[in-house]
Design a protein around this motif. Sequence first.
Motif, PDB file in Angstrom:
ATOM      1  N   LEU A  43       0.827  -1.197   0.000  1.00 37.37           N
ATOM      2  CA  LEU A  43       0.000   0.000   0.000  1.00 37.37           C
ATOM      3  C   LEU A  43       0.868   1.256   0.000  1.00 37.37           C
ATOM      4  O   LEU A  43       0.617   2.190  -0.761  1.00 37.37           O
ATOM      5  CB  LEU A  43      -0.940   0.009   1.199  1.00 37.37           C
ATOM      6  CG  LEU A  43      -1.845   1.228   1.348  1.00 37.37           C
ATOM      7  CD1 LEU A  43      -2.733   1.386   0.128  1.00 37.37           C
ATOM      8  CD2 LEU A  43      -2.667   1.122   2.610  1.00 37.37           C
ATOM      9  N   ALA A  44       1.896   1.270   0.822  1.00 37.41           N
ATOM     10  CA  ALA A  44       2.791   2.423   0.871  1.00 37.41           C
ATOM     11  C   ALA A  44       3.476   2.633  -0.477  1.00 37.41           C
ATOM     12  O   ALA A  44       3.594   3.773  -0.953  1.00 37.41           O
ATOM     13  CB  ALA A  44       3.826   2.238   1.978  1.00 37.41           C
ATOM     14  N   GLN A  77       0.968   4.025  -2.975  1.00 39.89           N
ATOM     15  CA  GLN A  77       0.685   5.433  -2.728  1.00 39.89           C
ATOM     16  C   GLN A  77       1.804   6.324  -3.261  1.00 39.89           C
ATOM     17  O   GLN A  77       1.547   7.452  -3.668  1.00 39.89           O
ATOM     18  CB  GLN A  77       0.470   5.686  -1.241  1.00 39.89           C
ATOM     19  CG  GLN A  77      -0.831   5.108  -0.739  1.00 39.89           C
ATOM     20  CD  GLN A  77      -0.988   5.199   0.759  1.00 39.89           C
ATOM     21  OE1 GLN A  77      -0.015   5.283   1.501  1.00 39.89           O
ATOM     22  NE2 GLN A  77      -2.234   5.191   1.209  1.00 39.89           N
ATOM     23  N   LYS A  78       3.023   5.819  -3.270  1.00 41.14           N
ATOM     24  CA  LYS A  78       4.153   6.608  -3.754  1.00 41.14           C
ATOM     25  C   LYS A  78       4.251   6.625  -5.276  1.00 41.14           C
ATOM     26  O   LYS A  78       4.562   7.660  -5.856  1.00 41.14           O
ATOM     27  CB  LYS A  78       5.465   6.058  -3.193  1.00 41.14           C
ATOM     28  CG  LYS A  78       5.651   6.285  -1.724  1.00 41.14           C
ATOM     29  CD  LYS A  78       6.958   5.680  -1.261  1.00 41.14           C
ATOM     30  CE  LYS A  78       7.105   5.776   0.247  1.00 41.14           C
ATOM     31  NZ  LYS A  78       8.329   5.125   0.704  1.00 41.14           N
ATOM     32  N   GLU A  89      -4.601   5.750  -8.538  1.00 37.38           N
ATOM     33  CA  GLU A  89      -5.704   5.502  -7.618  1.00 37.38           C
ATOM     34  C   GLU A  89      -6.247   4.081  -7.706  1.00 37.38           C
ATOM     35  O   GLU A  89      -6.631   3.501  -6.694  1.00 37.38           O
ATOM     36  CB  GLU A  89      -6.828   6.498  -7.877  1.00 37.38           C
ATOM     37  CG  GLU A  89      -6.491   7.906  -7.455  1.00 37.38           C
ATOM     38  CD  GLU A  89      -7.626   8.879  -7.724  1.00 37.38           C
ATOM     39  OE1 GLU A  89      -8.779   8.438  -7.882  1.00 37.38           O
ATOM     40  OE2 GLU A  89      -7.347  10.075  -7.781  1.00 37.38           O
ATOM     41  N   ILE A 149      -4.034   1.697  -5.757  1.00 41.79           N
ATOM     42  CA  ILE A 149      -4.213   1.915  -4.317  1.00 41.79           C
ATOM     43  C   ILE A 149      -5.513   1.271  -3.873  1.00 41.79           C
ATOM     44  O   ILE A 149      -5.556   0.579  -2.856  1.00 41.79           O
ATOM     45  CB  ILE A 149      -4.196   3.429  -3.991  1.00 41.79           C
ATOM     46  CG1 ILE A 149      -2.811   4.011  -4.261  1.00 41.79           C
ATOM     47  CG2 ILE A 149      -4.611   3.673  -2.539  1.00 41.79           C
ATOM     48  CD1 ILE A 149      -2.755   5.522  -4.200  1.00 41.79           C
ATOM     49  N   SER A 150      -6.569   1.474  -4.639  1.00 35.53           N
ATOM     50  CA  SER A 150      -7.866   0.884  -4.321  1.00 35.53           C
ATOM     51  C   SER A 150      -7.793  -0.640  -4.309  1.00 35.53           C
ATOM     52  O   SER A 150      -8.346  -1.292  -3.415  1.00 35.53           O
ATOM     53  CB  SER A 150      -8.905   1.339  -5.336  1.00 35.53           C
ATOM     54  OG  SER A 150     -10.146   0.737  -5.095  1.00 35.53           O
ATOM     55  N   THR A 183      -5.192  -2.512  -3.692  1.00 37.18           N
ATOM     56  CA  THR A 183      -4.433  -2.927  -2.518  1.00 37.18           C
ATOM     57  C   THR A 183      -5.283  -2.829  -1.258  1.00 37.18           C
ATOM     58  O   THR A 183      -5.251  -3.717  -0.405  1.00 37.18           O
ATOM     59  CB  THR A 183      -3.159  -2.074  -2.362  1.00 37.18           C
ATOM     60  OG1 THR A 183      -2.400  -2.151  -3.577  1.00 37.18           O
ATOM     61  CG2 THR A 183      -2.302  -2.560  -1.213  1.00 37.18           C
TER      62      THR A 183
END
Length: 52
Positions: free
Chosen positions: A16-17, A20-21, A25, A28-29, A31
Motif C-alpha cells: 500500500l505504501a 501510494q508513492k 488511484e 491503491i484501491s 491494494t
Amino acid sequence: MEKANEEQLKKLDECLAEAQKTEGESEISDTLKVRANHLTQIGDKDVAVTAQ
C-alpha cells in the motif's frame, strides 16, 4: 497462525505504501481491497468493517 497473519498484513501495508508513492488511484484501491478481504478472512471484524 497469528504471526503469519501479522506478516501478511505487514506485506500488504508495504504494498500500500509503495502504491501510494508510485501508482495511481486504481492500484491503491486494489491494494486496500486485498487488505480488507484479508482482514475479513482472518476474522478481525472491527478492523475489517472499518477497512471495507
